[in-house]
Design an enzyme around this catalytic site. Structure first.
Site, PDB file in Angstrom:
ATOM      1  CG  HIS B  70      -1.743   1.174   1.420  1.00 31.75           C
ATOM      2  ND1 HIS B  70      -1.505   2.062   2.427  1.00 31.75           N
ATOM      3  CD2 HIS B  70      -2.795   1.661   0.722  1.00 31.75           C
ATOM      4  CE1 HIS B  70      -2.375   3.060   2.356  1.00 31.75           C
ATOM      5  NE2 HIS B  70      -3.178   2.834   1.325  1.00 31.75           N
ATOM      6  CD  GLU B  73      -2.421   2.663  -3.720  1.00 34.99           C
ATOM      7  OE1 GLU B  73      -2.815   3.848  -3.651  1.00 34.99           O
ATOM      8  OE2 GLU B  73      -2.929   1.745  -3.035  1.00 34.99           O
ATOM      9  CG  HIS B  74      -0.178   6.177  -0.551  1.00 30.68           C
ATOM     10  ND1 HIS B  74      -0.636   7.328   0.036  1.00 30.68           N
ATOM     11  CD2 HIS B  74      -1.188   5.284  -0.448  1.00 30.68           C
ATOM     12  CE1 HIS B  74      -1.862   7.133   0.488  1.00 30.68           C
ATOM     13  NE2 HIS B  74      -2.216   5.898   0.211  1.00 30.68           N
ATOM     14  CD  GLU B 145      -5.049   5.291   3.192  1.00 30.96           C
ATOM     15  OE1 GLU B 145      -4.009   5.840   2.800  1.00 30.96           O
ATOM     16  OE2 GLU B 145      -5.650   4.439   2.523  1.00 30.96           O
TER      17      GLU B 145
END
Lengths: 426, 429
Positions: B70, B73-74, B145
């Protein structure tokens, strides 16, 4: 593809949009009523109650058998808010007639089923059945109470209440769980009859055939309603709060939610709606917006920071998820960005990126039946109808000065913070 | 032009195309006439369940902290000179990305400038740029997040269910990781991960809607850099049949208790983590309807007893080496719902599935799948899902159309074992 609008009877029109691309036909009935504290709950329950059974198909089993016969058709009921109107929506979706195995008229049958639900619900001694009302009011009340599960949603709702304490908008589309739990079959039945008499109605048909039969079914249904007299839905777009309202609410959470409520001084059918839309996109409507780039990316103050404009009511809400220690800084920075916009301190690239984003979103409306339904149903109450391409054109021609003018009208009237328990205010 | 393979579906009249590009990348194109929107997804077969990579993409295995896929991905959105979001914004495309348990996907929709948008997509995903400074900056954003996720009772009830079910399979770790686990992520680690998993042979591109094969191929020829055919394999996992714990309960600010009753499905993972067959998938889709659909006997009975509301749902959730039946929703008494569900499974096993109800459920699933083909985004997602599962694009639709009641009964017989279940509850404070 241009839609055709027909007036079926007083306050009822059909909008047809034939489209051979889609394998599914969709019929949407939108009933608009003035949003009011006195009636919000009794109307809110109707879409659920009407779509669960009807006189012809009085229980789950017979109704579902009928839906299965119609190639797995589905009927759904929803309650929404459009400006200060409460919108009750009944939607039927089914396989397009050309995919029916034996040439059945699936679309017309679905329209007939919707008419049965709307005009001939399952009543007992002249009222909705007690058991049906009890189930649906419990489910609706639980849904309303469950809004707290989604903190982002919950914070937005609370900010709306803070911003519009004496306006119908602040009620929301469902009203309160406590009142819902007190609804009786008699009260709900009276609300159903009143809805048929008073609602402004638009029936939207997206299909590749069967239009005249569908229109006729609804025309007949509404013509037979006794004492039909549509009540206009008017949205108050002029009220302002005398001073900034602040409220902090505490809860056992990890991440605070900051919501800032602005009046834009511009709601439908104001000529600057397109400019305000574009201004919202520059401010916080896209991932390249001022809020996203500065509050999130540059300062890393939050996970999200975005703005949304309700053109029907003329409000703009900025929402952000922050750590409470950063909330004051985030608020300051959001106001600084609004200030920058109003003083013209943004680049040509900022403006054009936002413009492209908004115009492209209107270009894609035509590719989805649900987007088309939302588009055309929402416009029912507007004096002038527009196509997605009209709005795209309007946004394309908004100039920089108009965006600055729209930003100058922004007035922050409330700041709501949902914060962690166990810390002290201020 | 290279030779594209045509993939046609007689039932729906739909047609799409496949090309194994010379760079090694599998490419699918699904042109849809008279549509304005184009949708593109560039995905790698790498997600949160992949817990180790190779040092420098080829050396010894390195364990990855939870949340690495994740995080990567960012960070991939940021190239040396600019941010991919800004490049998309310049041409008006709407971009996004997601990381799931088994894949990471980068996507956009646009109504103009498809070629330019595709160029951006293929370019930035092939150009990793991680420095101490940029990786550090992202920690705050992802930390927020994660905290937001911690406040979500839906996420909590879901994660607790998976932790209650799986002992060995990494599907029990949170996709975003924890504030502590992401503190260990460094630029070197991200590069190793990238080099291990972002190999074109391990990736797939799908474009649907207002697009032609020529358009996609031209951009692919210009931008894709051939790479060595290396596809990382997911190692076998020895997952016990029993769940870890039969019940977990935590308190959060919710109005009505939320619950997920999970059943761990027996899958053979001794040879690696593969997928189930299209027929098994189709049977699961139909069984979802039969067990918990709006017209099911269980739904009506639980509604009548005021044990559930409209949030009730039965869903099959699966991926490489894991498969879970989830019975979930809100209830004042989740244990009573769990007990009623067990009774219903027992009844169906005893009495068999009613052929008429089976036919109705199958039609409903089939109708929904046909309807999904109207939407370019569902088409693009279908291409990616089918490729990752190793199916043909229309295999699942075909499997649903020709499904038998026996296939559903087979699942019913094997999938719901009490010892492999776990009930997760989030109750009000």
């Amino acid at each position: 593809m241009q839609p055709t609008i027909h007036r079926l009877c007083a306050g009822v029109e059909s909008l047809t949009l034939p489209d051979a691309r889609f394998k599914t036909a969709q019929i949407t009935v939108g009933l608009f009523l003035p949003l009011s504290r006195d009636t919000v709950e009794e109307y809110a329950i109707l879409p659920r109650l009407l779509t669960r059974a009807c006189a012809a198909y009085p229980d789950f089993t017979t109704l579902n058998r009928r839906l299965n016969e119609l190639y797995g058709a589905s009927v759904t009921g929803q309650t929404m808010r459009v400006g200060e109107a409460q919108l009750l929506l009944l939607t039927a979706e089914a396989t397009a007639d050309r995919y029916a195995l034996h040439g059945e008229a699936v679309t017309a049958s679905c329209a007939q089923l919707l008419c049965e639900m709307l005009f001939r619900p399952a009543l007992e001694n002249g009222a909705f059945r007690r058991e049906d009302v009890e189930t649906e009011r419990r489910c609706l009340a639980e849904d309303v109470r469950a809004q707290i599960n989604d903190k982002r949603w919950y914070a937005r709702r609370r900010a709306e209440e803070l911003l519009c304490p004496d306006e119908a908008y602040g009620i929301g589309q469902f009203g309160s769980a406590e009142v819902i739990e007190q609804l009786t079959p008699e009260r709900v039945t009276a609300a159903w009859r009143r809805m048929l008499q008073c609602a402004t109605v638009r029936v939207m048909l997206q299909s590749d055939g069967a239009m005249p039969q569908v229109e006729e079914a609804f025309r007949r249904g509404f013509s037979e309603v006794e004492g039909r007299a549509p009540v206009p839905c008017v949205t108050d777009t002029t009220t302002h709060l005398p001073e900034l309202r602040r409220h902090t609410e505490r809860m056992a959470i990890n991440q605070s939610k900051l919501v800032m409520g602005f009046r834009t001084g511009c709601a439908e059918p104001h000529e600057d709606v397109a400019a305000t839309r574009l201004m919202n996109a520059v401010l916080g409507g896209t991932p390249s917006s001022l809020l996203f780039r500065n509050v999130r990316e540059k300062l890393s103050l939050c996970y999200y920071c975005s703005s949304a404009y309700d053109r029907m009511k003329g409000l703009l809400l900025v929402q952000s998820g922050v750590d409470e220690v950063n909330a004051a800084r985030a608020e300051e920075e959001i106001l600084r960005q609004v200030e920058a916009l109003a003083s013209g301190d943004f680049t040509e690239d900022d403006l054009e990126a936002a413009r492209r984003c908004v115009t492209q979103s209107f270009e894609s409306v035509g590719d989805s039946q649900s987007a088309l339904a939302a588009w055309y149903i929402t416009q029912t109450l507007l004096p002038q109808q527009s196509e997605p391409s009209d709005i795209r054109y309007a946004v394309e021609t908004v100039d920089r000065e108009a965006v600055i003018r729209a930003a100058k009208r922004l007035r922050c009237e409330c700041v709501y913070l949902l914060a962690q328990e166990g810390r002290t205010d201020g | 032009m290279a030779e594209w393979k045509e993939i046609r579906c007689k039932r729906s009249g739909e047609c799409c195309y496949f090309l194994k590009h010379r760079s090694g990348l599998p490419i699918y194109v699904w042109p849809k006439r008279d549509y304005t929107t184009a949708y593109a997804v560039f995905a790698t077969n790498y997600g949160a369940i992949d817990v180790a990579c190779l040092k420098g993409g080829a050396g010894e295995p390195v364990l990855l902290p939870a949340g690495t896929a994740h995080y990567l991905e960012h960070k991939l959105f940021e190239n040396e000179d600019c941010d991919a979001f800004e490049r998309y914004a310049e041409i008006g495309a709407n971009a996004n990305a997601y990381t799931s348990f088994d894949q990471t996907a980068y996507l956009f929709t646009c109504t103009q400038n498809l070629t330019e948008s595709l160029e951006i997509l293929l370019d930035f995903v092939q150009k990793p740029y991680f420095t101490e400074k940029t990786v550090e900056k992202e920690r705050g954003i992802i930390g927020q997040e994660i905290r937001m996720g911690e406040d979500s009772p839906f996420r909590r009830v879901f994660c607790n269910m998976l932790t209650g079910l799986y002992k060995e399979h990494p599907v029990h770790t949170d996709i975003a990781g924890t504030v502590e686990s992401i503190a260990q992520i460094t630029p070197e680690l991200l590069y190793s991960c990238y080099d291990t998993f972002y190999n074109l042979h391990n990736m797939v591109l799908a474009v649907s809607g207002n697009v032609t094969c020529e358009q996609v191929e031209a951009v692919a020829d210009r931008l894709l850099r051939p790479c060595e055919p290396k596809v990382p394999r997911r190692a076998p996992i020895d997952e016990p049949r029993e769940s870890v714990t039969p019940r977990t309960e935590v308190a959060m600010p919710v109005a009505v208790p939320l619950f997920y009753l999970g059943y761990k499905v027996p899958l053979d993972t001794s040879q690696g983590l593969g997928s189930e067959t299209p027929e098994a998938f189709a049977a699961a889709e139909v069984l979802e309807e039969l067990l918990g659909g709006r017209s099911s006997a269980l739904y009506a009975s639980l509604m009548k007893q005021e044990l559930i509301n409209t949030s009730f749902d039965v869903e099959y959730f699966n991926g490489p080496g894991y498969g879970v039946w989830i019975v979930g929703g809100e209830s004042r008494d989740p244990d009573a719902v769990a007990s009623a569900f067990r009774d219903e499974v027992a009844r169906l096993r005893r009495e068999g599935v009613d052929p008429e109800e089976f036919a109705a459920a199958r039609n409903a699933v089939y109708g929904q799948m046909i309807g999904d083909l109207d939407n370019p985004e569902s088409c693009g997602d279908l291409l990616i899902a089918a490729h990752m599962d190793g199916f043909g694009v229309f295999d699942l639709l075909e499997a649903v159309a020709s499904l038998t009641v026996e296939a559903v009964e087979r699942r019913l017989a094997t999938d719901f074992e009490e010892r492999a279940s776990s009930l997760s509850i989030v109750s009000p404070l």
